[in-house]
Write a protein that holds these residues in place. Structure first.
Motif, PDB file in Angstrom:
ATOM      1  N   LEU A  81       0.826  -1.215   0.000  1.00 42.78           N
ATOM      2  CA  LEU A  81       0.000   0.000   0.000  1.00 42.78           C
ATOM      3  C   LEU A  81       0.856   1.259   0.000  1.00 42.78           C
ATOM      4  O   LEU A  81       0.541   2.232  -0.690  1.00 42.78           O
ATOM      5  CB  LEU A  81      -0.949  -0.009   1.200  1.00 42.78           C
ATOM      6  N   ALA A  82       1.948   1.254   0.744  1.00 40.81           N
ATOM      7  CA  ALA A  82       2.837   2.419   0.791  1.00 40.81           C
ATOM      8  C   ALA A  82       3.459   2.694  -0.575  1.00 40.81           C
ATOM      9  O   ALA A  82       3.586   3.861  -0.984  1.00 40.81           O
ATOM     10  CB  ALA A  82       3.926   2.208   1.838  1.00 40.81           C
ATOM     11  N   MET A  83       3.845   1.641  -1.295  1.00 40.46           N
ATOM     12  CA  MET A  83       4.406   1.847  -2.632  1.00 40.46           C
ATOM     13  C   MET A  83       3.365   2.453  -3.572  1.00 40.46           C
ATOM     14  O   MET A  83       3.682   3.337  -4.368  1.00 40.46           O
ATOM     15  CB  MET A  83       4.936   0.531  -3.204  1.00 40.46           C
ATOM     16  N   ILE A  84       2.127   1.982  -3.469  1.00 40.33           N
ATOM     17  CA  ILE A  84       1.068   2.513  -4.336  1.00 40.33           C
ATOM     18  C   ILE A  84       0.752   3.962  -3.985  1.00 40.33           C
ATOM     19  O   ILE A  84       0.614   4.819  -4.870  1.00 40.33           O
ATOM     20  CB  ILE A  84      -0.179   1.609  -4.255  1.00 40.33           C
ATOM     21  N   VAL A  85       0.662   4.279  -2.688  1.00 40.55           N
ATOM     22  CA  VAL A  85       0.401   5.658  -2.258  1.00 40.55           C
ATOM     23  C   VAL A  85       1.531   6.573  -2.732  1.00 40.55           C
ATOM     24  O   VAL A  85       1.289   7.673  -3.246  1.00 40.55           O
ATOM     25  CB  VAL A  85       0.214   5.733  -0.725  1.00 40.55           C
ATOM     26  N   GLU A  86       2.776   6.124  -2.554  1.00 43.12           N
ATOM     27  CA  GLU A  86       3.909   6.941  -2.998  1.00 43.12           C
ATOM     28  C   GLU A  86       3.863   7.172  -4.507  1.00 43.12           C
ATOM     29  O   GLU A  86       4.187   8.259  -4.985  1.00 43.12           O
ATOM     30  CB  GLU A  86       5.218   6.284  -2.606  1.00 43.12           C
TER      31      GLU A  86
ATOM     32  N   PHE B  98       1.189   7.438  -6.360  1.00 39.84           N
ATOM     33  CA  PHE B  98       0.189   8.464  -6.644  1.00 39.84           C
ATOM     34  C   PHE B  98       0.642   9.853  -6.184  1.00 39.84           C
ATOM     35  O   PHE B  98       0.273  10.857  -6.786  1.00 39.84           O
ATOM     36  CB  PHE B  98      -1.159   8.110  -6.008  1.00 39.84           C
ATOM     37  N   LEU B  99       1.454   9.917  -5.150  1.00 34.18           N
ATOM     38  CA  LEU B  99       1.935  11.208  -4.653  1.00 34.18           C
ATOM     39  C   LEU B  99       3.124  11.743  -5.447  1.00 34.18           C
ATOM     40  O   LEU B  99       3.250  12.955  -5.633  1.00 34.18           O
ATOM     41  CB  LEU B  99       2.326  11.099  -3.173  1.00 34.18           C
ATOM     42  N   ARG B 100       4.002  10.868  -5.924  1.00 31.61           N
ATOM     43  CA  ARG B 100       5.243  11.306  -6.561  1.00 31.61           C
ATOM     44  C   ARG B 100       5.331  10.982  -8.041  1.00 31.61           C
ATOM     45  O   ARG B 100       6.247  11.434  -8.708  1.00 31.61           O
ATOM     46  CB  ARG B 100       6.430  10.685  -5.843  1.00 31.61           C
ATOM     47  N   GLY B 101       4.441  10.142  -8.545  1.00 28.45           N
ATOM     48  CA  GLY B 101       4.507   9.787  -9.954  1.00 28.45           C
ATOM     49  C   GLY B 101       5.393   8.581 -10.206  1.00 28.45           C
ATOM     50  O   GLY B 101       5.859   7.919  -9.284  1.00 28.45           O
ATOM     51  N   GLU B 102       5.638   8.337 -11.467  1.00 36.29           N
ATOM     52  CA  GLU B 102       6.443   7.180 -11.889  1.00 36.29           C
ATOM     53  C   GLU B 102       7.847   7.276 -11.292  1.00 36.29           C
ATOM     54  O   GLU B 102       8.530   8.280 -11.461  1.00 36.29           O
ATOM     55  CB  GLU B 102       6.533   7.144 -13.418  1.00 36.29           C
ATOM     56  N   PRO B 103       8.284   6.233 -10.572  1.00 31.35           N
ATOM     57  CA  PRO B 103       9.627   6.284  -9.980  1.00 31.35           C
ATOM     58  C   PRO B 103      10.718   6.206 -11.040  1.00 31.35           C
ATOM     59  O   PRO B 103      10.536   5.594 -12.089  1.00 31.35           O
ATOM     60  CB  PRO B 103       9.663   5.053  -9.068  1.00 31.35           C
TER      61      PRO B 103
END
Length: 113
Positions: free
Chosen positions: A53-58, A60-65
């Protein structure tokens, strides 16, 4: 690399590990195994769910890593080591902590092919 492909890949790997773990658990229980740390296992499951869940939230907050190829290669190397560990332990590998009374510990890697 496409983020959703990466997340899907991780989820499929984890589900596959759970299938192997459950199959091994049935065999271990037939051998009279004893489980250790049973009370905290649910917290480990929650931790793993929160990780995804944290990876998915990040995302959405930061965009494509933007990861480096070196980190991806390190991930693949560690995944290969994990597969080697699971194969080496064979039926004794599990996501839980089991011990069959009066059996020797696995002390070296043996891959049965």
């Amino acid at each position: 690399m496409n983020f959703w492909f990466y997340i899907s890949f991780l989820v499929v790997i984890r589900l596959g590990e759970l299938v192997i773990s459950q199959r091994n658990e049935h065999w271990l229980l037939e051998q009279g195994t004893v489980e250790y740390g049973k009370s905290h296992y649910r917290f480990i499951v929650i931790l793993h769910i929160c990780f995804f869940l944290a990876m998915i939230v990040e995302y959405f907050l930061r965009g494509e890593p933007r990861g480096s190829m070196l980190l991806f290669e390190l991930f693949l190397l560690l995944l290969a080591v994990k597969i080697w560990i699971i194969r080496s332990l064979g039926r004794y590998w599990n996501t839980r902590i089991y011990r069959i009374p009066n059996t020797p510990l696995v002390k070296k890697a043996l891959i049965n092919t």
